[in-house]
Write an enzyme that holds these catalytic residues in place. Structure first.
Site, PDB file in Angstrom:
ATOM      1  N   CYS A 195      56.108  57.938-113.538  1.00  0.00           N
ATOM      2  CA  CYS A 195      55.204  59.077-113.571  1.00  0.00           C
ATOM      3  C   CYS A 195      55.568  59.846-114.823  1.00  0.00           C
ATOM      4  O   CYS A 195      56.749  60.050-115.107  1.00  0.00           O
ATOM      5  CB  CYS A 195      55.364  59.952-112.327  1.00  0.00           C
ATOM      6  SG  CYS A 195      54.363  61.451-112.381  1.00  0.00           S
ATOM      7  N   THR A 229      48.950  59.353-118.254  1.00  0.00           N
ATOM      8  CA  THR A 229      49.333  59.421-116.847  1.00  0.00           C
ATOM      9  C   THR A 229      49.457  58.009-116.318  1.00  0.00           C
ATOM     10  O   THR A 229      48.661  57.142-116.692  1.00  0.00           O
ATOM     11  CB  THR A 229      48.288  60.195-116.020  1.00  0.00           C
ATOM     12  OG1 THR A 229      48.460  59.899-114.619  1.00  0.00           O
ATOM     13  CG2 THR A 229      46.865  59.805-116.393  1.00  0.00           C
ATOM     14  N   MET A 261      46.989  65.581-117.091  1.00  0.00           N
ATOM     15  CA  MET A 261      47.279  65.137-115.717  1.00  0.00           C
ATOM     16  C   MET A 261      48.770  64.822-115.539  1.00  0.00           C
ATOM     17  O   MET A 261      49.134  63.688-115.321  1.00  0.00           O
ATOM     18  CB  MET A 261      46.419  63.904-115.395  1.00  0.00           C
ATOM     19  CG  MET A 261      44.931  64.187-115.458  1.00  0.00           C
ATOM     20  SD  MET A 261      43.935  62.679-115.587  1.00  0.00           S
ATOM     21  CE  MET A 261      44.110  62.279-117.339  1.00  0.00           C
TER      22      MET A 261
END
Length: 240
Positions: free
Chosen positions: A197, A83, A10
């Site tokens: 992120c 993630t 992800m």
């Protein structure tokens, strides 16, 4: 050596970086041909990304909790969710297993506090910037406040993540937009910038910021190696 359970995909672009960083760290610490003992469950990101944008967070939690169970059954000694965004439902995932869940905020908070930072800028997906799961944990546990980019910059940062970085696309135009967002965060008093992120480190470099970067991917990977190589029973900030 304990077995690290990597819950990734992800996107796979940043999960590959986790795998590389973890193995490089183990080799640096142990030398020779040593590498990390790990298991990986890499999901298909497309349906999960759709559920994210549809606001179906409970359903994403069910999918990732099932993946975490597979890692535990396979012999993993911990769960590393590769993630930031999906830590929004970390409790649903951690509650599905009996092994420790290494939360991504904790190594970031520990590093920020060690360097004496009290206010940091945050770049991430719209979900991570809009929701409070990251900033609340960072403030409540480590006394570190988060400041965010402007609303327009948040959209830009988010779109670059999903439409470029998750696809392995790196452009100078997008780097310039991130630099502008970072300058705005520094103007708000940010003493460091959290790359919140796991894909952002593919684009942003130290020279792109006037203040230090706190890369959650690298810090999380290092925490996983700390856990795997601890001689005694490792201390986990939050095993559940």
């Amino acid at each position: 050596m304990r077995t690290i359970g990597l819950l990734g995909g992800m996107s796979w672009e940043s999960t590959a970086t986790y795998y590389r960083l973890i193995n490089q760290d183990v080799r640096a610490r142990l030398g020779g041909l040593h590498s990390a003992q790990s298991l990986m469950h890499s999901v298909d990101f497309a349906p999960i990304a759709q559920l994210q944008h549809d606001g179906e967070w409970a359903q994403t939690g069910l999918l990732l909790a099932d993946a975490a169970k597979h890692l535990e059954k396979g012999g993993a000694d911990c769960i590393v969710l590769c993630t930031n965004t999906m830590h929004m439902i970390w409790d649903q995932i951690a509650g599905a297993v009996s092994i420790p869940f290494l939360h991504i905020v904790d190594p970031t908070g520990i590093e920020a506090r060690a360097q004496g930072f009290r206010k940091v800028g945050f770049l991430g997906t719209m979900f991570s910037m809009r929701e409070s799961f990251f900033r609340d944990r960072l403030l409540d546990r480590y006394g570190v406040e988060i400041v965010l980019p402007t609303a327009a910059q948040q959209i830009e940062v988010h779109d670059i993540i999903y439409h470029e970085l998750c696809l392995g696309v790196i452009t100078e135009a997008s780097r310039a937009r991130y630099r502008q967002a970072i300058r705005g965060l520094v103007a708000q008093g940010a003493e460091a910038i959290v790359l919140g992120c796991t894909e952002i480190m593919l684009l942003v470099r130290e020279e792109d910021s006037a203040v230090p970067l706190l890369d959650t991917t690298a810090l999380h990977a290092r925490a996983a190696v700390d856990f795997a190589l601890a001689e005694d029973e490792p201390i986990v900030v939050d095993a559940y």
